[in-house]
Enzyme design. Structure first.
Site, PDB file in Angstrom:
ATOM      1  N   ASN A 215      11.993  -3.892  48.739  1.00  0.00           N
ATOM      2  CA  ASN A 215      11.148  -4.860  48.014  1.00  0.00           C
ATOM      3  C   ASN A 215       9.893  -5.226  48.811  1.00  0.00           C
ATOM      4  O   ASN A 215       9.188  -6.165  48.470  1.00  0.00           O
ATOM      5  CB  ASN A 215      11.957  -6.115  47.673  1.00  0.00           C
TER       6      ASN A 215
ATOM      7  N   HIS B 209       9.839  -6.257  52.011  1.00  0.00           N
ATOM      8  CA  HIS B 209       9.989  -7.289  53.056  1.00  0.00           C
ATOM      9  C   HIS B 209       9.815  -6.687  54.450  1.00  0.00           C
ATOM     10  O   HIS B 209      10.054  -5.504  54.668  1.00  0.00           O
ATOM     11  CB  HIS B 209      11.300  -8.071  52.911  1.00  0.00           C
TER      12      HIS B 209
ATOM     13  N   ASP C  78      15.000 -10.731  63.614  1.00  0.00           N
ATOM     14  CA  ASP C  78      15.802 -11.590  62.746  1.00  0.00           C
ATOM     15  C   ASP C  78      17.294 -11.514  63.062  1.00  0.00           C
ATOM     16  O   ASP C  78      17.731 -10.650  63.830  1.00  0.00           O
ATOM     17  CB  ASP C  78      15.561 -11.226  61.263  1.00  0.00           C
TER      18      ASP C  78
ATOM     19  N   GLU D 165      10.824 -12.276  52.660  1.00  0.00           N
ATOM     20  CA  GLU D 165      11.030 -11.752  51.319  1.00  0.00           C
ATOM     21  C   GLU D 165       9.813 -11.995  50.427  1.00  0.00           C
ATOM     22  O   GLU D 165       8.973 -12.834  50.739  1.00  0.00           O
ATOM     23  CB  GLU D 165      12.264 -12.430  50.703  1.00  0.00           C
TER      24      GLU D 165
HETATM   25  C1  GLP Z   1      16.716  -5.275  56.787  1.00  0.00           C
HETATM   26  C2  GLP Z   1      16.015  -5.932  57.992  1.00  0.00           C
HETATM   27  C3  GLP Z   1      14.623  -5.442  58.131  1.00  0.00           C
HETATM   28  C4  GLP Z   1      14.640  -3.944  57.878  1.00  0.00           C
HETATM   29  C5  GLP Z   1      14.891  -3.675  56.420  1.00  0.00           C
HETATM   30  C6  GLP Z   1      15.083  -2.224  56.062  1.00  0.00           C
HETATM   31  O1  GLP Z   1      17.302  -6.181  55.932  1.00  0.00           O
HETATM   32  N1  GLP Z   1      16.013  -7.357  58.025  1.00  0.00           N
HETATM   33  O2  GLP Z   1      14.116  -5.765  59.415  1.00  0.00           O
HETATM   34  O3  GLP Z   1      13.411  -3.381  58.212  1.00  0.00           O
HETATM   35  O4  GLP Z   1      15.909  -4.494  55.924  1.00  0.00           O
HETATM   36  O5  GLP Z   1      16.336  -1.779  56.402  1.00  0.00           O
HETATM   37  P1  GLP Z   1      16.740  -0.251  56.497  1.00  0.00           P
HETATM   38  O6  GLP Z   1      16.000   0.292  57.653  1.00  0.00           O
HETATM   39  O7  GLP Z   1      18.220  -0.272  56.729  1.00  0.00           O
HETATM   40  O8  GLP Z   1      16.347   0.378  55.217  1.00  0.00           O
END
Ligand code: GLP
Length: 240
Positions: free
Chosen positions: A135, A137, A66, A142
């Protein structure tokens, strides 16, 4: 689902980095799906180390999950910047085969179509790495997203805007939208590894691994995939 619970974040990173190393050794031309966020940072540290010790990335192709809409690649919070800094500039991946959706493309719908086509033309993803949002995702898919979705523009939920504010000067600067691989894009990967650490992920991990398969917790769809490995530390496994 193969669930691996290890002691701490360092061990999570090691397990996942080893899976990637084995994948590259077994198939040097692997197509890897890469993730950003804080969770995979330790994995990228180790991949840089493995490269120093001889691991060859030159024949691999990578696709990131993404990118934020509207952030230029040189914006320090963009995922282009993150990948350059943490991996691309440090190992011998071919820059012509490292792909990230362009969040500043003039025609985003066309960009999404192009991205899907590139993945297909590369032969599909051999191994997709995933983090998980608090959450539930995956990528930026989402709660409420469609399990049939492909790469598209998505709106970020209020909780994600809050969670990701730490990467920006203020919460207001977090882009409201992103381009994200869809659930169907992710589910077409041959192998999937999801990693998580810390107690703040325990509820999402429980939903992903043990909860009902529901679009309200997007990661739960992974229960329907034949080759998923979940690597979590004790804290993230706390509600399993
Ligand atoms: C982000 C990314 C995801 C990631 C998630 C967790 O927003 N888009 O690909 O896995 O949220 O992030 P983190 O590893 O910083 O907790």
């Amino acid at each position: 689902m193969n669930v691996i619970v290890v002691n701490n974040y360092a061990r999570v990173s090691e397990e996942v980095a080893k899976i990637i190393r084995n994948q590259l050794k077994a198939k040097p031309s692997s197509v890897l799906g890469l993730a950003t966020g804080s969770s995979p940072l330790g994995v990228y540290d180790l991949l840089r180390e493995y490269y120093q010790k001889g691991l060859d990335f030159s024949c691999a192709t990578t696709f990131n999950l993404d990118e934020y809409v509207g952030l230029e690649p040189d914006h320090p919070a963009s995922y282009h910047y993150y990948m350059q800094k943490n991996l691309f500039s440090k190992v011998n991946l071919n820059p012509e085969r490292t792909f990230i959706p362009k969040g500043t493309a003039p025609d985003l719908a066309e960009e999404c179509r192009r991205y899907e086509e590139l993945i297909q033309r590369a032969g599909g993803l051999d191994l997709q790495i995933l983090g998980i949002g608090t959450n539930g995702h995956i990528g930026f898919n989402e709660p409420g997203c469609n399990f049939g979705s492909r790469t598209r523009v998505v709106s970020l939920s209020a909780s994600t805007l809050r969670d990701n504010a730490r990467f920006f000067a203020t919460e207001k600067e977090v882009p409201a939208q992103a381009v994200s691989m869809g659930i169907k894009t992710i589910m077409h990967a041959k192998n999937i590894v999801l990693l998580a650490n810390g107690g703040c992920k325990a509820e999402a991990v429980r939903g992903a691994v043990r909860g009902p398969v529901t679009e309200n917790l997007p990661a739960s769809v992974l229960q329907l995939h034949p080759a998923v490995t979940v690597v979590v530390d004790q804290a993230a496994a706390g509600k399993l």
